[in-house]
Design an enzyme around this catalytic site. Sequence first.
Site, PDB file in Angstrom:
ATOM      1  N   GLU A   1       9.902  15.392  15.579  1.00 32.55           N
ATOM      2  CA  GLU A   1      10.218  15.472  14.243  1.00 32.55           C
ATOM      3  C   GLU A   1       9.664  16.331  13.320  1.00 32.55           C
ATOM      4  O   GLU A   1       8.182  16.339  13.253  1.00 32.55           O
ATOM      5  CB  GLU A   1      10.331  14.050  13.820  1.00 32.55           C
ATOM      6  CG  GLU A   1      10.584  13.878  12.252  1.00 32.55           C
ATOM      7  CD  GLU A   1      10.479  12.441  11.978  1.00 32.55           C
ATOM      8  OE1 GLU A   1      11.303  11.833  11.026  1.00 32.55           O
ATOM      9  OE2 GLU A   1       9.412  11.758  12.063  1.00 32.55           O
TER      10      GLU A   1
ATOM     11  N   CYS B   1      13.410  10.788   7.083  1.00 30.79           N
ATOM     12  CA  CYS B   1      13.452  10.184   8.356  1.00 30.79           C
ATOM     13  C   CYS B   1      14.768  10.140   8.926  1.00 30.79           C
ATOM     14  O   CYS B   1      14.710  10.481  10.343  1.00 30.79           O
ATOM     15  CB  CYS B   1      13.019   8.654   8.364  1.00 30.79           C
ATOM     16  SG  CYS B   1      13.799   7.725   7.466  1.00 30.79           S
TER      17      CYS B   1
ATOM     18  N   LYS C   1       0.711  -1.129  -0.030  1.00 37.63           N
ATOM     19  CA  LYS C   1       0.002   0.115   0.094  1.00 37.63           C
ATOM     20  C   LYS C   1       0.877   1.366  -0.043  1.00 37.63           C
ATOM     21  O   LYS C   1       1.599   1.616   0.891  1.00 37.63           O
ATOM     22  CB  LYS C   1      -0.930   0.143   1.294  1.00 37.63           C
ATOM     23  CG  LYS C   1      -2.206   1.165   1.033  1.00 37.63           C
ATOM     24  CD  LYS C   1      -2.651   1.356   2.295  1.00 37.63           C
ATOM     25  CE  LYS C   1      -1.771   2.492   3.050  1.00 37.63           C
ATOM     26  NZ  LYS C   1      -1.923   4.047   2.282  1.00 37.63           N
TER      27      LYS C   1
ATOM     28  N   GLU D   1      10.435   1.016  10.496  1.00 39.90           N
ATOM     29  CA  GLU D   1      11.326   1.955  10.173  1.00 39.90           C
ATOM     30  C   GLU D   1      10.673   3.326  10.468  1.00 39.90           C
ATOM     31  O   GLU D   1       9.776   3.477   9.484  1.00 39.90           O
ATOM     32  CB  GLU D   1      12.211   1.907   8.766  1.00 39.90           C
ATOM     33  CG  GLU D   1      13.500   2.716   8.676  1.00 39.90           C
ATOM     34  CD  GLU D   1      12.892   4.161   8.100  1.00 39.90           C
ATOM     35  OE1 GLU D   1      13.011   4.991   8.958  1.00 39.90           O
ATOM     36  OE2 GLU D   1      13.032   4.363   6.955  1.00 39.90           O
TER      37      GLU D   1
END
Length: 486
Positions: free
Chosen positions: A390, A293, A185, A259
């Site tokens: 983040e 990331c 997906k 991850e």
Amino acid sequence: MKNTVFEYAPAPESRAIVDIAPSYGLFIDGEFADASDGKVFKTVSPSSEEVLSEVAQASTEDVDRAVRAARRAFEAWSALPGSERAKYLFRIARIIQERSRELAVLESLDNGKPIRESRDADLPLVAAHFFYYAGWADKLPYAGFGSNPRPLGVAGQVIPWNFPLLMLAWKIAPALAAGNTVVLKPAETTPLSALFFADICRQAGLPKGVVNIITGDGSTGAALVGHEGIDKVAFTGSTEVGKAIARTVAGTDKKVTLELGGKAANIVFDDAPIDQAVEGIVNGIFFNQGHVCCAGSRLLVQESVADEVLESLKRRMSTLRVGDPLDKNTDIGAINSAEQLARIRELADAGEAEGAERWAPSCELPDSGFWFRPTVFTGVTQAHRIAREEVFGPVLSVLTFRTPAEAVEKANNTPYGLSAGIWTEKGSRILWMADQLRAGIVWANTFNKFDPASPFGGYKESGYGREGGRHGLEAYLASNPKASEK
């Protein structure tokens, strides 16, 4: 002598290279089909807010159809000799290379990233991952995971919007090499390159059902992760969603790799080559608009060179070109979505409200689309939200340190542990720092360098498991103890 400012003439890549259909269905069992309930959603170009296409929204029933198709295909696919599976992977890699210009334009249109990044970084790495794992397909008994490693079955894979095609390659290539079948997906805001990859699978003659692509929002991903027919879950994305996935699969036999987010420290010592370090800082945080990331979003610079580094950094930031992703001169493209832009603005405003000093170069932003200037904050403390959370955007927080021990303490003072960078001329310091830092990837005198032969992954809230390299095969294999005893 009067200084002369040289302006770049526009150098747009032709959009005509890629032919985007008005609508796309789900790719299940080798064929495109509408969603069972007929629902669709629109995917837009972040740089212009133009609707690119309508895409099917997969329902729970569609997820079940895709998983069952993958299950039917698994028996024949896993029974193929590794050398035969390798032929399909090599074929896919070559087709990706042949269509790389088309795919690069598509990626920049749907994602917002500069064409020279999608063309020169993303697409070469995508092809390289399929070439690399094609080489492993007939060597699995020698990978170190038992003498007779077996595929797990059906892998359910959910990928993010920051590197749509590259994240697809990271997951599909090792899964197929190991003999698994896949239901993938893509992210809701960037589904097009995955759907084009479905066409590449057909072009390569991949057996039906080996790769299935289902598009949709978070509910589609949740249905895939929770489906009882899935043997392996692979997810790249936010820590919040990763935690939800871990809760969903807890108590099941599903193998999982996650991850997740990061808040990497890019550490510059007083003996570092300043110009080289500044280029690494810029690449570390402004590559792909900071939608990375492992971005070096926290700059830790030794006090004695802090002023020099900041002066050079601001001078370099003033040369960055923000604008049309299809212009080959563009350094920073569009933010991926209105939602992500709102998140970046919220955290940047919080940085100012908490007392940090904000600076951004003067640059004209386009009238339409989602844009944010490259921004640096000084006077940041470890208590600031911009130093802890983040941002996932082109925002850099600067902190200082005096000793290596202090640098390590500040770098590790985060719930994340995905990556870090070290800038110094001393090899012994690099090795000592790398040993002390709680980060899955540590770069020395560089940043954001990737290779399909090298594993990638993190510690703590950055997830668990590794992708890439020999290590990336482990999550898709089950050793056979009985075979090992013979």
